[in-house]
Design a protein around this motif. Structure first.
Motif, PDB file in Angstrom:
ATOM      1  N   VAL A 504      -3.626  -8.425   0.298  1.00  0.00           N
ATOM      2  CA  VAL A 504      -2.163  -8.402   0.360  1.00  0.00           C
ATOM      3  C   VAL A 504      -1.650  -7.570  -0.806  1.00  0.00           C
ATOM      4  CG1 VAL A 504      -0.060  -9.780   0.252  1.00  0.00           C
ATOM      5  CG2 VAL A 504      -2.068 -10.651   1.483  1.00  0.00           C
ATOM      6  N   CYS A 505      -0.755  -6.630  -0.517  1.00  0.00           N
ATOM      7  CA  CYS A 505      -0.223  -5.755  -1.558  1.00  0.00           C
ATOM      8  C   CYS A 505       0.757  -6.517  -2.444  1.00  0.00           C
ATOM      9  CB  CYS A 505       0.460  -4.544  -0.931  1.00  0.00           C
ATOM     10  SG  CYS A 505       1.010  -3.301  -2.132  1.00  0.00           S
ATOM     11  N   ARG A 506       0.533  -6.465  -3.757  1.00  0.00           N
ATOM     12  CA  ARG A 506       1.437  -7.091  -4.720  1.00  0.00           C
ATOM     13  C   ARG A 506       2.387  -6.077  -5.347  1.00  0.00           C
ATOM     14  NH1 ARG A 506      -2.514 -10.737  -8.419  1.00  0.00           N
ATOM     15  NH2 ARG A 506      -0.834 -10.265  -9.890  1.00  0.00           N
ATOM     16  N   ARG A 507       1.911  -4.840  -5.501  1.00  0.00           N
ATOM     17  CA  ARG A 507       2.741  -3.797  -6.110  1.00  0.00           C
ATOM     18  C   ARG A 507       2.217  -2.450  -5.665  1.00  0.00           C
ATOM     19  NH1 ARG A 507       4.737  -3.171 -12.340  1.00  0.00           N
ATOM     20  NH2 ARG A 507       5.401  -5.284 -11.889  1.00  0.00           N
ATOM     21  N   LEU A 508       3.139  -1.510  -5.446  1.00  0.00           N
ATOM     22  CA  LEU A 508       2.769  -0.134  -5.108  1.00  0.00           C
ATOM     23  C   LEU A 508       3.457   0.798  -6.084  1.00  0.00           C
ATOM     24  CD1 LEU A 508       1.357   1.895  -3.190  1.00  0.00           C
ATOM     25  CD2 LEU A 508       3.442   1.906  -1.830  1.00  0.00           C
ATOM     26  N   VAL A 509       2.676   1.669  -6.695  1.00  0.00           N
ATOM     27  CA  VAL A 509       3.178   2.616  -7.682  1.00  0.00           C
ATOM     28  C   VAL A 509       2.961   4.029  -7.154  1.00  0.00           C
ATOM     29  CG1 VAL A 509       2.962   3.453 -10.057  1.00  0.00           C
ATOM     30  CG2 VAL A 509       2.649   1.008  -9.555  1.00  0.00           C
ATOM     31  N   LEU A 510       4.026   4.811  -7.123  1.00  0.00           N
ATOM     32  CA  LEU A 510       3.974   6.195  -6.646  1.00  0.00           C
ATOM     33  C   LEU A 510       4.368   7.110  -7.792  1.00  0.00           C
ATOM     34  CD1 LEU A 510       3.791   8.431  -4.483  1.00  0.00           C
ATOM     35  CD2 LEU A 510       6.149   7.869  -3.834  1.00  0.00           C
ATOM     36  N   ARG A 511       3.410   7.870  -8.302  1.00  0.00           N
ATOM     37  CA  ARG A 511       3.632   8.797  -9.420  1.00  0.00           C
ATOM     38  C   ARG A 511       4.335   8.089 -10.581  1.00  0.00           C
ATOM     39  NH1 ARG A 511       1.663  13.097  -7.075  1.00  0.00           N
ATOM     40  NH2 ARG A 511       2.036  13.411  -4.843  1.00  0.00           N
ATOM     41  N   GLY A 512       3.858   6.877 -10.859  1.00  0.00           N
ATOM     42  CA  GLY A 512       4.365   6.107 -11.990  1.00  0.00           C
ATOM     43  C   GLY A 512       5.537   5.204 -11.684  1.00  0.00           C
ATOM     44  N   GLU A 513       6.195   5.387 -10.520  1.00  0.00           N
ATOM     45  CA  GLU A 513       7.363   4.590 -10.158  1.00  0.00           C
ATOM     46  C   GLU A 513       6.963   3.457  -9.222  1.00  0.00           C
ATOM     47  OE1 GLU A 513      11.547   4.918  -7.596  1.00  0.00           O
ATOM     48  OE2 GLU A 513      10.297   6.696  -7.920  1.00  0.00           O
ATOM     49  N   VAL A 514       7.404   2.255  -9.532  1.00  0.00           N
ATOM     50  CA  VAL A 514       7.144   1.113  -8.661  1.00  0.00           C
ATOM     51  C   VAL A 514       8.077   1.213  -7.453  1.00  0.00           C
ATOM     52  CG1 VAL A 514       7.155  -1.397  -8.432  1.00  0.00           C
ATOM     53  CG2 VAL A 514       6.430  -0.346 -10.594  1.00  0.00           C
ATOM     54  N   ILE A 515       7.492   1.355  -6.262  1.00  0.00           N
ATOM     55  CA  ILE A 515       8.329   1.456  -5.057  1.00  0.00           C
ATOM     56  C   ILE A 515       8.208   0.221  -4.175  1.00  0.00           C
ATOM     57  CG2 ILE A 515       8.309   3.977  -5.071  1.00  0.00           C
ATOM     58  CD1 ILE A 515       6.357   3.852  -2.684  1.00  0.00           C
ATOM     59  N   TYR A 516       7.307  -0.687  -4.524  1.00  0.00           N
ATOM     60  CA  TYR A 516       7.251  -1.974  -3.833  1.00  0.00           C
ATOM     61  C   TYR A 516       6.696  -3.011  -4.800  1.00  0.00           C
ATOM     62  CZ  TYR A 516       5.680  -5.889  -1.062  1.00  0.00           C
ATOM     63  OH  TYR A 516       5.481  -7.157  -0.603  1.00  0.00           O
ATOM     64  N   GLU A 517       7.284  -4.188  -4.763  1.00  0.00           N
ATOM     65  CA  GLU A 517       6.776  -5.311  -5.527  1.00  0.00           C
ATOM     66  C   GLU A 517       6.931  -6.567  -4.692  1.00  0.00           C
ATOM     67  OE1 GLU A 517       6.519  -6.677 -10.141  1.00  0.00           O
ATOM     68  OE2 GLU A 517       8.242  -5.492  -9.494  1.00  0.00           O
ATOM     69  N   GLU A 518       5.858  -7.306  -4.551  1.00  0.00           N
ATOM     70  CA  GLU A 518       5.863  -8.510  -3.732  1.00  0.00           C
ATOM     71  C   GLU A 518       6.943  -9.478  -4.216  1.00  0.00           C
ATOM     72  OE1 GLU A 518       2.364 -11.381  -1.967  1.00  0.00           O
ATOM     73  OE2 GLU A 518       2.393 -10.995  -4.129  1.00  0.00           O
ATOM     74  N   GLY A 519       7.719  -9.964  -3.259  1.00  0.00           N
ATOM     75  CA  GLY A 519       8.750 -10.928  -3.586  1.00  0.00           C
ATOM     76  C   GLY A 519      10.095 -10.328  -3.913  1.00  0.00           C
TER      77      GLY A 519
END
Length: 521
Positions: A504-519
């Motif tokens: 399960v994805c908790r966090r997604l980082v794209l080129r240093g920027e957080v674009i998804y965070e669980e919750g």
């Protein structure tokens, strides 16, 4: 002024170059340091990973974002198992719509029904209360439509693939598809695109390859999607599938003149061009391109410095495309074709001779492991269409990987759901044991393979100086050698329907920027 640095520590990193690494430092969008917690440098911010797994983010190498968003928010039909259930679903959905609305649904697949008989146009009229109805089959290469929708586009009766029953294929399907989607406002399309990209991010997908074209989406839809690429959502790399349209593809901002440039149709609609007749229907499907058209398209791409590509599913269609490669090579040379990394989407029905030609011309195979999971195996759609022997040769990812064909995995969403770890497991658990790949190789095809397919060779790894694009995962089944456990220990349980829980994805980082965070909302 530099952006604040962030130290991620206390994790398990998928970093083959440094298997002991537990932390990484992100600075100015790149990985500035990798190592163990005890050696970590100071940072402006610290994120405690609490033992989570960190891997390169996924790339989905074949999507239709607007259709995906509409499917996520519209009438979803993959669960129906009979004509009666389909009609009930249409009636329930239509009851909440205005009288002049179009009922848009997707995902029905009669190949899994005990009785494959389909409702006709008149039955859809009754279920929808007279509304126009467009229900795309799982393959998106055919649709069931109501009499009301047929009446709204009378020219469809003259198009190839028309059937008065309301099940339309080929050119007739393109006509009604355009009419149905024309009812969707521009604001609804933008909202659907954001829904699709946000959903992708929640699954650890940092980039998608959008396959557009005149028969798939209009230019405004395509450029609008490219316009939101990376703006708090995954990046979008667009392919525009218009024959001889390399210059136009470049003008639209596409990275390639390909994607869904159709050399044939789909197996689900019996329009894929195969060399032997379908076992459950007449004929061998339909080839939409000639060798000369393929050749000229590749030469057009070479003239404009563009990557090209084709949708080709059946072995006859793939053979036509590869004959076109040979004809183009006679003019520009094999090495120039190889350098372009032209693509073939799907490549479902293959043989050794065709695979060898993928290697010869450096063709990227953009494939969807979920196709085998859903339609491979005994008693399913591939066997019904092709017979058992031919069905076992379908989607030969393992054979292609073993001889060096470049693979880029995706979903073809909404044909199959966005589900990257499920796709990795599907490739490792192919119905034909001879076509299985290791989890590690399948993961590489769904991450670095997608970046390489768009000529971004430095992406898709956790390495010093590489772009900081990664996902943080909860792994309920554990981690083994830097990757999550995706398959049961018991070989008898392993397979396409393996019950092992996926990460399960908790966090997604794209080129240093957080674009998804669980919750987070």
């Amino acid at each position: 002024m530099t952006n604040p640095s962030t130290l991620y520590r206390g994790g398990v990193l998928h970093c083959p170059a440094d298997p002991s690494a537990t932390a990484l430092l992100v600075s100015d969008g790149r990985i500035a340091w990798l190592g163990t917690d005890g050696d970590a440098p100071p940072a402006d911010r610290v994120v405690d990973l609490d033992g989570a797994l960190v891997t390169p983010a996924f790339v989905d190498a074949h999507v239709h974002a607007t259709d995906t968003g509409l499917a996520l928010s519209g009438l979803e039909l993959s669960g129906v198992r009979s004509a009666a259930q389909l009609l009930d679903a249409v009636a329930g959905f239509a009851a909440g719509l205005p009288a002049d609305a179009v009922v848009l649904g997707h995902g029905w697949d009669e190949s899994g029904w005990s009785d494959p008989a389909l409702p006709d146009a008149a039955a859809l009229d009754r279920a929808a209360g007279g509304r126009r109805v467009y229900l795309s089959q799982a393959s998106i290469h055919s649709a069931l439509v109501s009499s009301a929708l047929l009446a709204a586009c009378p020219q469809v009766a003259q198009a190839a693939g028309f059937d008065a029953s309301g099940w339309l294929r080929r050119d007739a399907h393109h006509v009604v598809r355009a009419a149905a989607q024309g009812s969707v406002s521009r604001a609804q399309r933008v909202a659907a695109q954001r829904v699709a990209l946000s959903h992708a991010a929640s699954l650890g997908i940092a980039a998608v390859h959008e396959c557009g074209g005149p028969d798939i989406s209009d230019e405004e839809d395509f450029t609008g999607l490219l316009g939101i690429s990376g703006a708090g959502v995954p990046e979008v790399y667009g392919y525009w599938g218009e024959l001889g349209g390399a210059a136009r593809a470049r003008e639209l901002g596409a990275v390639g003149a390909g994607g869904d440039l159709f050399a044939d149709g789909a197996l689900g609609s019996r329009t894929a061009h195969v060399s032997q007749a379908y076992g459950d229907g007449e004929g061998c499907g339909h080839g939409y391109l000639t060798v000369e058209q393929v050749r000229d398209h590749l030469l057009d791409c070479a003239a404009h410095g563009m990557q090209g590509g084709f949708h080709a599913i059946g072995d006859a269609a793939i053979g036509t495309v590869l004959d076109g490669f040979a004809a183009a090579a006679a003019t520009v040379g094999v090495e120039r074709l190889r350098a372009a990394r032209h693509r073939i989407e799907h490549a479902e029905i293959m043989n050794r001779r065709l695979i060898a030609r993928f290697v010869e011309y450096g063709v990227v195979a953009s494939m969807q492991p979920a196709f085998d999971r859903l339609w491979g195996g005994a008693g399913r759609m591939y066997e019904a269409r092709l017979g058992l022997d031919r069905s076992l040769e379908s989607n030969p990812m393992g054979a292609m990987h073993s001889v060096g064909v470049a693979l880029a995995f995706g979903s073809d969403s909404p044909v199959t759901p966005l589900d990257p770890w499920g796709s990795v497991r599907a490739a490792a658990a192919h119905h034909n044991p001879a076509q299985r790949m290791s989890v590690r190789a399948a993961f590489a095809a769904h991450t670095r393979g997608g970046w390489r397919a768009v000529h971004l060779d430095v992406e898709g790894v956790l390495a010093l100086g590489a772009p900081a694009t990664f996902a943080v995962w909860s792994t309920p089944a554990g981690v083994e050698r830097g990757l999550p456990v995706l398959q049961a220990e018991d070989p008898e349980v392993r397979g396409p329907e393996d019950p092992t829980p996926l990460p399960v994805c908790r966090r997604l980082v794209l080129r240093g920027e957080v674009i998804y965070e669980e919750g987070s909302s």
